[in-house]
Design a protein around this motif. Structure first.
Motif, PDB file in Angstrom:
ATOM      1  N   ALA A   1       6.653 -21.687  49.995  1.00 33.43           N
ATOM      2  CA  ALA A   1       6.156 -21.496  51.247  1.00 33.43           C
ATOM      3  C   ALA A   1       6.526 -22.807  51.892  1.00 33.43           C
ATOM      4  N   GLN A   2       6.691 -24.025  51.435  1.00 37.21           N
ATOM      5  CA  GLN A   2       6.845 -25.226  52.133  1.00 37.21           C
ATOM      6  C   GLN A   2       8.301 -25.193  52.753  1.00 37.21           C
TER       7      GLN A   2
ATOM      8  N   LEU B   1       4.099 -34.592  58.228  1.00 36.49           N
ATOM      9  CA  LEU B   1       3.765 -35.036  56.858  1.00 36.49           C
ATOM     10  C   LEU B   1       3.891 -34.071  55.679  1.00 36.49           C
ATOM     11  N   THR B   2       3.317 -32.641  55.947  1.00 37.76           N
ATOM     12  CA  THR B   2       3.301 -31.680  54.895  1.00 37.76           C
ATOM     13  C   THR B   2       4.570 -30.940  54.569  1.00 37.76           C
ATOM     14  N   ASP B   3       5.318 -30.731  55.797  1.00 39.87           N
ATOM     15  CA  ASP B   3       6.706 -30.400  55.555  1.00 39.87           C
ATOM     16  C   ASP B   3       7.619 -31.023  54.951  1.00 39.87           C
ATOM     17  N   GLU B   4       7.566 -32.491  54.695  1.00 37.05           N
ATOM     18  CA  GLU B   4       8.318 -33.246  54.137  1.00 37.05           C
ATOM     19  C   GLU B   4       7.865 -33.399  52.704  1.00 37.05           C
TER      20      GLU B   4
ATOM     21  N   HIS C   1      11.848 -34.954  60.039  1.00 30.68           N
ATOM     22  CA  HIS C   1      12.414 -34.122  61.034  1.00 30.68           C
ATOM     23  C   HIS C   1      11.482 -34.058  62.149  1.00 30.68           C
ATOM     24  N   ASP C   2      10.251 -34.230  62.028  1.00 29.65           N
ATOM     25  CA  ASP C   2       8.964 -33.999  62.917  1.00 29.65           C
ATOM     26  C   ASP C   2       8.167 -35.145  63.293  1.00 29.65           C
ATOM     27  N   ASN C   3       7.533 -35.314  64.281  1.00 30.71           N
ATOM     28  CA  ASN C   3       6.488 -36.325  64.442  1.00 30.71           C
ATOM     29  C   ASN C   3       5.533 -36.233  63.329  1.00 30.71           C
ATOM     30  N   VAL C   4       5.184 -37.224  62.683  1.00 34.92           N
ATOM     31  CA  VAL C   4       4.321 -37.413  61.447  1.00 34.92           C
ATOM     32  C   VAL C   4       3.232 -38.365  61.879  1.00 34.92           C
TER      33      VAL C   4
ATOM     34  N   ALA D   1       7.001 -42.355  53.429  1.00 33.06           N
ATOM     35  CA  ALA D   1       7.706 -41.477  52.464  1.00 33.06           C
ATOM     36  C   ALA D   1       8.060 -40.129  53.251  1.00 33.06           C
ATOM     37  N   ALA D   2       7.452 -39.759  54.264  1.00 28.97           N
ATOM     38  CA  ALA D   2       7.907 -38.430  54.966  1.00 28.97           C
ATOM     39  C   ALA D   2       9.164 -38.900  55.790  1.00 28.97           C
TER      40      ALA D   2
END
Length: 244
Positions: free
Chosen positions: A151-152, A193-196, A229-232, A222-223
């Motif tokens: 899924a990630q 955060l969770t995408d990375e 790639h995105d705002n974290v 860490a992200a």
């Protein structure tokens, strides 16, 4: 208004990362700890997330209930829907997080969620996702059409099915009421955060830092190192309880 028996250490960190502006907004005061991740292009996402957070700050008054959360979320949804559509795409935003309240005589986390930003709880060093993603991929996983492990990285992972604003006339938040336990560590974060980082990696990073601010900083770093790639954004809450 926070319960006097609950003492919190709070850490918050946010970075624009590879994007041109930061469309994440946060609330970290008065017992209301929320992250909203805006969308809509240009300034619309930033305005949408800030509008939602502003509409939800009143949850810090008194001892809010799940019914109060639903009422405030409906008002926030209406406020975001009233924003002008600058690019032809309606502004929208996710929102997730915790409100400190009391149920009977028990201090509680009142967790709310709309969209694919997430709230986690770590107890005894074990991380558990409290919220459920409102996304196409989450629905595919539930139906057994996509493996959770895949899924990630699925190409549709960022397609949300429920937001504040957007095209839907109404929205229903998911709401949970969880007793506060000594040593609870709550994490509220945007999908940057969770995408990375996998849940296992997030758990490891949280275990590596005892202080809430250091933990939030570590997660965001860490992200970024993993791609950014995105705002974290990450809010870390550490709870201790005392007798009344």
């Amino acid at each position: 208004m926070t319960d006097s028996r609950v003492s919190l250490r709070v850490g918050v960190a946010t970075e624009t990362a590879r994007r041109t502006r930061n469309e994440d907004s946060v609330s970290v005061s008065d017992g209301v700890y929320l992250v909203a991740d805006g969308m809509g292009g240009h300034e619309a996402g930033e305005v949408a997330s800030r509008t939602a957070i502003d509409a939800l700050r009143g949850l810090g008054d008194g001892t809010p209930t799940p019914a109060d959360v639903r009422s405030y979320v409906r008002a926030a949804h209406a406020a975001v829907r009233d924003l002008p559509s600058i690019t032809g795409r309606r502004p929208g935003t996710t929102v997730t997080g915790v409100v400190v309240t009391t149920h009977g005589e028990t201090p509680c986390w009142l967790v709310l969620n709309v969209g694919d930003s997430r709230t986690y709880r770590m107890a005894g060093g074990v991380l558990e996702q409290v919220t459920r993603d409102h996304s196409e991929v989450a629905e595919l996983v539930e139906r057994g059409l996509v493996r959770a492990a895949d899924a990630q990285h699925h190409p549709r992972r960022n397609v949300v099915t429920r937001v504040l604003g957007g095209g839907a006339s109404e929205v229903e938040p998911d709401v949970w009421l969880l007793p506060v336990s000594p040593g609870d560590r709550m994490l509220v974060c945007s999908d940057g955060l969770t995408d990375e980082l996998s849940d296992a990696r997030i758990q490891a990073e949280l275990r590596a830092e005892d202080e809430a601010q250091a933990a939030a900083d570590r997660l965001v770093a860490a992200a970024l190192a993993a791609g950014g790639h995105d705002n974290v954004t990450a809010i870390v809450l550490d709870a201790t309880l005392s007798a009344r």
